[in-house]
Motif scaffolding. Structure first.
Motif, PDB file in Angstrom:
ATOM      1  N   LEU A   1       3.217   5.744  -2.917  1.00 40.79           N
ATOM      2  CA  LEU A   1       4.414   6.331  -3.330  1.00 40.79           C
ATOM      3  C   LEU A   1       4.516   6.168  -4.980  1.00 40.79           C
ATOM      4  N   ALA A   2       4.078   5.184  -5.533  1.00 43.94           N
ATOM      5  CA  ALA A   2       4.045   5.152  -6.821  1.00 43.94           C
ATOM      6  C   ALA A   2       3.026   5.968  -7.475  1.00 43.94           C
ATOM      7  N   LEU A   3       1.963   6.162  -6.842  1.00 43.52           N
ATOM      8  CA  LEU A   3       1.046   7.208  -7.303  1.00 43.52           C
ATOM      9  C   LEU A   3       1.501   8.510  -7.163  1.00 43.52           C
ATOM     10  N   SER A   4       2.068   8.845  -5.900  1.00 37.33           N
ATOM     11  CA  SER A   4       2.629  10.192  -5.965  1.00 37.33           C
ATOM     12  C   SER A   4       3.613  10.568  -6.844  1.00 37.33           C
ATOM     13  N   GLU A   5       4.609   9.650  -7.307  1.00 36.79           N
ATOM     14  CA  GLU A   5       5.617   9.727  -8.047  1.00 36.79           C
ATOM     15  C   GLU A   5       4.841  10.025  -9.537  1.00 36.79           C
ATOM     16  N   MET A   6       3.834   9.210  -9.679  1.00 37.71           N
ATOM     17  CA  MET A   6       3.134   9.550 -11.058  1.00 37.71           C
ATOM     18  C   MET A   6       2.672  10.733 -11.232  1.00 37.71           C
ATOM     19  N   GLU A   7       1.915  11.130 -10.079  1.00 31.37           N
ATOM     20  CA  GLU A   7       1.377  12.518 -10.001  1.00 31.37           C
ATOM     21  C   GLU A   7       2.524  13.586 -10.221  1.00 31.37           C
ATOM     22  N   ILE A   8       3.596  13.492  -9.474  1.00 34.77           N
ATOM     23  CA  ILE A   8       4.806  14.654  -9.896  1.00 34.77           C
ATOM     24  C   ILE A   8       5.323  14.641 -11.333  1.00 34.77           C
ATOM     25  N   VAL A   9       5.188  13.206 -11.731  1.00 29.40           N
ATOM     26  CA  VAL A   9       5.493  13.150 -13.236  1.00 29.40           C
ATOM     27  C   VAL A   9       4.627  13.875 -14.120  1.00 29.40           C
ATOM     28  N   GLU A  10       3.391  13.533 -13.960  1.00 32.14           N
ATOM     29  CA  GLU A  10       2.339  14.248 -14.776  1.00 32.14           C
ATOM     30  C   GLU A  10       2.561  15.878 -14.315  1.00 32.14           C
ATOM     31  N   ASN A  11       2.714  16.439 -13.244  1.00 32.69           N
ATOM     32  CA  ASN A  11       2.812  17.639 -13.037  1.00 32.69           C
ATOM     33  C   ASN A  11       4.133  18.135 -13.756  1.00 32.69           C
ATOM     34  N   GLU A  12       5.153  17.436 -13.641  1.00 32.24           N
ATOM     35  CA  GLU A  12       6.365  17.651 -14.521  1.00 32.24           C
ATOM     36  C   GLU A  12       6.313  17.779 -15.941  1.00 32.24           C
ATOM     37  N   LYS A  13       5.187  16.805 -16.348  1.00 36.22           N
ATOM     38  CA  LYS A  13       4.958  16.815 -17.738  1.00 36.22           C
ATOM     39  C   LYS A  13       4.243  18.086 -18.095  1.00 36.22           C
ATOM     40  N   GLU A  14       3.462  18.502 -17.552  1.00 39.74           N
ATOM     41  CA  GLU A  14       2.413  19.516 -17.409  1.00 39.74           C
ATOM     42  C   GLU A  14       3.213  20.839 -17.600  1.00 39.74           C
ATOM     43  N   LYS A  15       4.256  20.960 -16.754  1.00 37.83           N
ATOM     44  CA  LYS A  15       5.201  22.036 -16.661  1.00 37.83           C
ATOM     45  C   LYS A  15       6.146  21.898 -18.015  1.00 37.83           C
ATOM     46  N   LEU A  16       6.428  20.842 -18.432  1.00 38.66           N
ATOM     47  CA  LEU A  16       7.222  20.815 -19.579  1.00 38.66           C
ATOM     48  C   LEU A  16       6.420  21.242 -20.713  1.00 38.66           C
ATOM     49  N   GLU A  17       5.115  20.802 -20.803  1.00 40.38           N
ATOM     50  CA  GLU A  17       4.265  21.198 -21.819  1.00 40.38           C
ATOM     51  C   GLU A  17       3.975  22.884 -21.744  1.00 40.38           C
ATOM     52  N   ASP A  18       3.946  23.474 -20.679  1.00 38.57           N
ATOM     53  CA  ASP A  18       3.795  24.662 -20.626  1.00 38.57           C
ATOM     54  C   ASP A  18       5.046  25.577 -21.176  1.00 38.57           C
ATOM     55  N   GLN A  19       6.226  24.897 -20.602  1.00 44.91           N
ATOM     56  CA  GLN A  19       7.368  25.415 -21.002  1.00 44.91           C
ATOM     57  C   GLN A  19       7.457  25.537 -22.639  1.00 44.91           C
ATOM     58  N   LYS A  20       7.150  24.316 -23.212  1.00 43.73           N
ATOM     59  CA  LYS A  20       6.947  24.120 -24.794  1.00 43.73           C
ATOM     60  C   LYS A  20       6.249  25.423 -25.252  1.00 43.73           C
ATOM     61  N   LYS A  21       5.149  25.615 -24.612  1.00 45.90           N
ATOM     62  CA  LYS A  21       4.336  26.593 -25.251  1.00 45.90           C
ATOM     63  C   LYS A  21       4.833  27.879 -25.168  1.00 45.90           C
ATOM     64  N   SER A  22       5.338  28.065 -24.066  1.00 45.88           N
ATOM     65  CA  SER A  22       6.028  29.491 -23.690  1.00 45.88           C
ATOM     66  C   SER A  22       7.160  29.528 -24.852  1.00 45.88           C
ATOM     67  N   ILE A  23       8.158  28.481 -24.927  1.00 44.13           N
ATOM     68  CA  ILE A  23       9.259  28.519 -25.954  1.00 44.13           C
ATOM     69  C   ILE A  23       8.824  28.684 -27.325  1.00 44.13           C
ATOM     70  N   GLU A  24       7.486  28.155 -27.688  1.00 46.99           N
ATOM     71  CA  GLU A  24       6.963  28.465 -29.067  1.00 46.99           C
ATOM     72  C   GLU A  24       6.446  29.994 -28.936  1.00 46.99           C
ATOM     73  N   LYS A  25       6.023  30.457 -27.843  1.00 52.12           N
ATOM     74  CA  LYS A  25       5.481  31.712 -27.873  1.00 52.12           C
ATOM     75  C   LYS A  25       6.678  32.998 -28.046  1.00 52.12           C
ATOM     76  N   LEU A  26       7.916  32.401 -27.398  1.00 47.13           N
ATOM     77  CA  LEU A  26       8.887  33.221 -27.224  1.00 47.13           C
ATOM     78  C   LEU A  26       9.612  33.194 -28.829  1.00 47.13           C
TER      79      LEU A  26
ATOM     80  N   GLU B   1       0.671  -1.281   0.015  1.00 49.41           N
ATOM     81  CA  GLU B   1       0.075  -0.060   0.083  1.00 49.41           C
ATOM     82  C   GLU B   1       1.032   1.165  -0.093  1.00 49.41           C
ATOM     83  N   ASP B   2       1.850   1.257   0.771  1.00 47.59           N
ATOM     84  CA  ASP B   2       2.724   2.372   0.725  1.00 47.59           C
ATOM     85  C   ASP B   2       3.355   2.620  -0.395  1.00 47.59           C
ATOM     86  N   ARG B   3       3.833   1.636  -1.100  1.00 48.24           N
ATOM     87  CA  ARG B   3       4.656   1.715  -2.340  1.00 48.24           C
ATOM     88  C   ARG B   3       3.618   2.188  -3.509  1.00 48.24           C
TER      89      ARG B   3
END
Length: 162
Positions: A44-69, A39-41
Motif C-alpha cells: 500500500l505504501a509503495l502504491s501510494e508512493m507510486e501515486i504520489v510520484e505520478n501526481e508529482k510528474e503531473k504537477l511538473e507537467d502542469q508547471k511546464k504547461s503553465i510556463e509555456k502558456l 507486507e500489505d502495508r
C-alpha cells in the motif's frame, strides 16, 4: 522438603514451558498475520508512493504547461501590442496626411477667396474711380461748355459789336 522443592520447580518449569509454547504459537500464528499485514502495508505504501510520484510528474507537467502558456501569452500580448502600435502609427499617418491635404485645400480656398476679394476690391475701386472719373469728366465738360459758351457769347458780342 525435597518434594516441595521439586514440586515448586516443576510448576515453575511447566509455567515457563507453557509461556514458551504460548510465545511460540503466538509468534507462529501472529507472525504470519503480522507479516502479511506488514507486507500489505508495504505494498500500500509503495502504491501510494507510486501515486504520489505520478501526481508529482503531473504537477511538473502542469508547471511546464503553465510556463509555456505564460510565454505564449506574453508573446501574444507583445504581438498584439506591436500590432496596435503599428495601427496607431498608420492611423496617425492617415490623420497627418488628411490634415496636410485639408491644409492644402484650405490654403487653395483661402488663396481663391483672397483673389476673389482682390477682384471685388478692384471692381469696387474701379467702380468708385469710374464714378469719380465721370464726375470729373462732367465737371471738365461743364467747365469746357461754360468756357466755350463764354467764348461763343464773347465772340458773338464782339461780332455784333463790330
Amino acid at each position: 522438603m525435597g518434594g516441595k522443592l521439586i514440586n515448586i520447580d516443576f510448576t515453575m518449569a511447566i509455567e515457563i514451558i507453557n509461556f514458551i509454547v504460548l510465545v511460540y504459537f503466538f509468534s507462529r500464528t501472529f507472525s504470519k498475520k503480522i507479516g502479511k499485514v506488514l507486507e500489505d502495508r508495504k505494498k500500500l505504501a509503495l502504491s501510494e508512493m507510486e501515486i504520489v510520484e505520478n501526481e508529482k510528474e503531473k504537477l511538473e507537467d502542469q508547471k511546464k504547461s503553465i510556463e509555456k502558456l505564460k510565454k505564449e501569452s506574453k508573446r501574444r500580448a507583445n504581438d498584439i501590442l506591436i500590432k496596435a502600435e503599428r495601427q496607431a502609427d498608420d492611423r496617425k499617418d492617415q490623420i497627418i496626411s488628411l490634415a496636410m491635404s485639408n491644409r492644402e485645400r484650405m490654403m487653395m480656398k483661402a488663396e481663391a477667396d483672397i483673389e476673389k476679394m482682390r477682384q471685388n476690391a478692384k471692381f469696387e475701386l474701379q467702380k468708385e474711380v469710374g464714378e469719380m472719373a465721370v464726375e470729373l469728366a462732367e465737371k471738365i465738360i461743364k467747365e469746357n461748355i461754360d468756357e466755350k459758351q463764354d467764348k461763343t457769347i464773347n465772340k458773338f458780342i464782339n461780332e455784333i459789336g463790330d
